[in-house]
Design a protein around this motif. Sequence first.
Motif: not given
Length: 258
Positions: A2-4, A37, A39, A42, A189
């Motif tokens: 999961k990319y932040q 992405l 969330a 993020f 993804l």
Amino acid sequence: MKYQRFVALGDSCAEGLDDLLPDGRYRGWADRVASVLDAPGFRYANLAVRGRRLDQMLVEQVPSASVLEPDLVAVFCGGNDVMSGASGPEIARRVDAAVRAVTSFAPTVAVFTLSDISHRMPFGWRLSPRIEALNDAVRTASARYGAVLVDVAADEAVHDSRYFGPDRLHLSSLGHRRLAGHLLTALELDFDPSWLAPLPGEAAPASLLDHWRWLRDQVLPVAYTRTRNKLIGRQPGDGFTPKRPQLAPLSLRPPVAG
């Protein structure tokens, strides 16, 4: 994974030109990826500036990106190097320098090949060798430095005019959506599969009148502007700033440019 902290680098395509929202902002493939992405926690920045070449990005955008400490960087570039007449070896040197620099601070870096749009451009036969050199350099650099390769060079959608804007060079909203799908696929993804679904039917063939209007409204004004800017020492993109210079939640939209 999961990319932040997602940062996009590049030129007008990364900025989102020809994917215009009703409020006057450009959306583009990077914003679309950010929406997938998105969330809690993020944040997203887009340092792209239209007209930028690889050597300019290396001194302007790359240092700014490193300060943001991103965990994902997408780099879409090279089109302006091709259009400006840079040689194959020079393009390869610039690609290697850019990818090496970005992968030195970002754990995940995505790079893109370019589709061969030369058949739609005036004197396009001169562009094909440089596009091929760019794509070879991107593939080599991605393997050398461990970047994620988004290899869209063979995408058949390049032959469908509906994926491109009025200038036949920049992507339309459909094209940006498709490019976002290619990046998300490369990152493994989940996303809306319709983004990569072929359009129904076929695009209407361009008429002689369409070609004339394109030449009059798109090609000649750009050629005039490029010539004038060269005479006065002005660089493409001068006066423009990054659309999202700082990491921020996707819901925080920047003001309309201009």
